[in-house]
Design a protein around this motif. Structure first.
Motif, PDB file in Angstrom:
ATOM      1  N   MET A  59       0.852  -1.176   0.000  1.00  0.00           N
ATOM      2  CA  MET A  59       0.000   0.000   0.000  1.00  0.00           C
ATOM      3  C   MET A  59       0.901   1.244   0.000  1.00  0.00           C
ATOM      4  N   SER A  60       0.613   2.187  -0.875  1.00  0.00           N
ATOM      5  CA  SER A  60       1.426   3.398  -0.968  1.00  0.00           C
ATOM      6  C   SER A  60       1.166   4.319   0.226  1.00  0.00           C
ATOM      7  N   SER A  61       2.044   5.279   0.418  1.00  0.00           N
ATOM      8  CA  SER A  61       1.857   6.223   1.526  1.00  0.00           C
ATOM      9  C   SER A  61       0.593   7.059   1.323  1.00  0.00           C
ATOM     10  N   ASP A  62       0.239   7.382   0.067  1.00  0.00           N
ATOM     11  CA  ASP A  62      -1.009   8.109  -0.201  1.00  0.00           C
ATOM     12  C   ASP A  62      -2.220   7.272   0.196  1.00  0.00           C
ATOM     13  N   GLU A  63      -2.189   5.979  -0.130  1.00  0.00           N
ATOM     14  CA  GLU A  63      -3.312   5.105   0.223  1.00  0.00           C
ATOM     15  C   GLU A  63      -3.468   4.991   1.735  1.00  0.00           C
ATOM     16  N   VAL A  64      -2.352   4.893   2.436  1.00  0.00           N
ATOM     17  CA  VAL A  64      -2.393   4.833   3.899  1.00  0.00           C
ATOM     18  C   VAL A  64      -2.981   6.132   4.437  1.00  0.00           C
ATOM     19  N   ARG A  65      -2.526   7.249   3.927  1.00  0.00           N
ATOM     20  CA  ARG A  65      -3.027   8.565   4.362  1.00  0.00           C
ATOM     21  C   ARG A  65      -4.521   8.686   4.086  1.00  0.00           C
ATOM     22  N   HIS A  66      -4.956   8.241   2.941  1.00  0.00           N
ATOM     23  CA  HIS A  66      -6.382   8.316   2.591  1.00  0.00           C
ATOM     24  C   HIS A  66      -7.229   7.472   3.539  1.00  0.00           C
ATOM     25  N   LYS A  67      -6.743   6.292   3.901  1.00  0.00           N
ATOM     26  CA  LYS A  67      -7.460   5.443   4.858  1.00  0.00           C
ATOM     27  C   LYS A  67      -7.532   6.114   6.229  1.00  0.00           C
ATOM     28  N   GLU A  68      -6.448   6.753   6.634  1.00  0.00           N
ATOM     29  CA  GLU A  68      -6.441   7.469   7.916  1.00  0.00           C
ATOM     30  C   GLU A  68      -7.451   8.612   7.909  1.00  0.00           C
ATOM     31  N   ILE A  69      -7.492   9.355   6.818  1.00  0.00           N
ATOM     32  CA  ILE A  69      -8.427  10.476   6.713  1.00  0.00           C
ATOM     33  C   ILE A  69      -9.862   9.965   6.663  1.00  0.00           C
ATOM     34  N   ALA A  70     -10.111   8.877   5.934  1.00  0.00           N
ATOM     35  CA  ALA A  70     -11.454   8.288   5.889  1.00  0.00           C
ATOM     36  C   ALA A  70     -11.894   7.854   7.288  1.00  0.00           C
ATOM     37  N   SER A  71     -10.986   7.281   8.052  1.00  0.00           N
ATOM     38  CA  SER A  71     -11.303   6.878   9.438  1.00  0.00           C
ATOM     39  C   SER A  71     -11.627   8.088  10.297  1.00  0.00           C
ATOM     40  N   LEU A  72     -10.886   9.159  10.123  1.00  0.00           N
ATOM     41  CA  LEU A  72     -11.150  10.390  10.867  1.00  0.00           C
ATOM     42  C   LEU A  72     -12.530  10.946  10.515  1.00  0.00           C
ATOM     43  N   VAL A  73     -12.851  10.975   9.238  1.00  0.00           N
ATOM     44  CA  VAL A  73     -14.167  11.455   8.802  1.00  0.00           C
ATOM     45  C   VAL A  73     -15.262  10.597   9.432  1.00  0.00           C
ATOM     46  N   TYR A  74     -15.106   9.296   9.383  1.00  0.00           N
ATOM     47  CA  TYR A  74     -16.121   8.407   9.940  1.00  0.00           C
ATOM     48  C   TYR A  74     -16.286   8.646  11.439  1.00  0.00           C
ATOM     49  N   GLU A  75     -15.191   8.827  12.141  1.00  0.00           N
ATOM     50  CA  GLU A  75     -15.275   9.096  13.583  1.00  0.00           C
ATOM     51  C   GLU A  75     -16.047  10.379  13.861  1.00  0.00           C
ATOM     52  N   LEU A  76     -15.900  11.372  13.003  1.00  0.00           N
ATOM     53  CA  LEU A  76     -16.608  12.635  13.197  1.00  0.00           C
ATOM     54  C   LEU A  76     -18.111  12.509  12.934  1.00  0.00           C
ATOM     55  N   ILE A  77     -18.505  11.680  11.965  1.00  0.00           N
ATOM     56  CA  ILE A  77     -19.924  11.634  11.567  1.00  0.00           C
ATOM     57  C   ILE A  77     -20.713  10.493  12.211  1.00  0.00           C
ATOM     58  N   ARG A  78     -20.044   9.532  12.803  1.00  0.00           N
ATOM     59  CA  ARG A  78     -20.736   8.325  13.286  1.00  0.00           C
ATOM     60  C   ARG A  78     -21.716   8.601  14.413  1.00  0.00           C
ATOM     61  N   GLU A  79     -21.508   9.657  15.178  1.00  0.00           N
ATOM     62  CA  GLU A  79     -22.374   9.963  16.312  1.00  0.00           C
ATOM     63  C   GLU A  79     -23.493  10.960  15.979  1.00  0.00           C
ATOM     64  N   ILE A  80     -23.601  11.359  14.712  1.00  0.00           N
ATOM     65  CA  ILE A  80     -24.708  12.251  14.335  1.00  0.00           C
ATOM     66  C   ILE A  80     -26.007  11.515  14.619  1.00  0.00           C
ATOM     67  N   ARG A  81     -26.929  12.199  15.243  1.00  0.00           N
ATOM     68  CA  ARG A  81     -28.207  11.600  15.615  1.00  0.00           C
ATOM     69  C   ARG A  81     -29.204  11.710  14.464  1.00  0.00           C
TER      70      ARG A  81
END
Length: 140
Positions: free
Chosen positions: A1-23
């Motif tokens: 996995m390239s460093s860009d792909e790793v970074r993209h997965k990290e950012i996707a995880s961050l986004v999910y953490e921010l939106i997962r608790e929306i009611r």
């Protein structure tokens, strides 16, 4: 996995953490608990340089005629605009086949002028703020 792909997965995880608790606007559960949003529905497609991200979020309303799908999209967008720490472009889409008015709603929730106009409505803004408020802030 390239460093860009790793970074993209990290950012996707961050986004999910921010939106997962929306009611959900009409239920006590979160969008995650209702399976409206899901981890594989958050994708970072590409970054421009090291700090600008193109984020795609796919969601699935609980029923094909959900009258609050536009509001859910507005909540997703508002939450990220308030809390995502990097510059980004966001595309939000309803999962294919998950809503009767998918194309129309996708257009609405990705139109900057419609979003700005909707958030000028005080009662709608209050509803959005209540949905995106984190559990921590609700307890204090």
């Amino acid at each position: 996995m390239s460093s860009d792909e790793v970074r993209h997965k990290e950012i996707a995880s961050l986004v999910y953490e921010l939106i997962r608790e929306i009611r959900d606007p009409e239920k006590p559960e979160t969008l995650e608990e209702l399976d409206v949003i899901y981890e594989h529905g958050v994708v970072v497609e590409k970054s421009f340089g090291s700090s600008f991200f193109l984020i795609q979020i796919e969601f699935k309303p609980t029923v094909p005629h959900c009258s609050l799908a536009t509001l859910i999209g507005l909540c997703l967008r508002t939450k990220l605009e308030l809390e995502f720490p990097y510059p980004f472009k966001l595309d939000i889409e309803i999962q294919a086949g998950a809503h009767l008015n998918r194309d129309e709603i996708n257009k609405q929730i990705n139109d900057k002028e419609r979003i700005a106009a909707a958030l000028e409505n005080p009662s709608l803004r209050t509803l959005v703020d209540n949905c995106i408020q984190s559990e921590e802030r609700l307890c204090h």
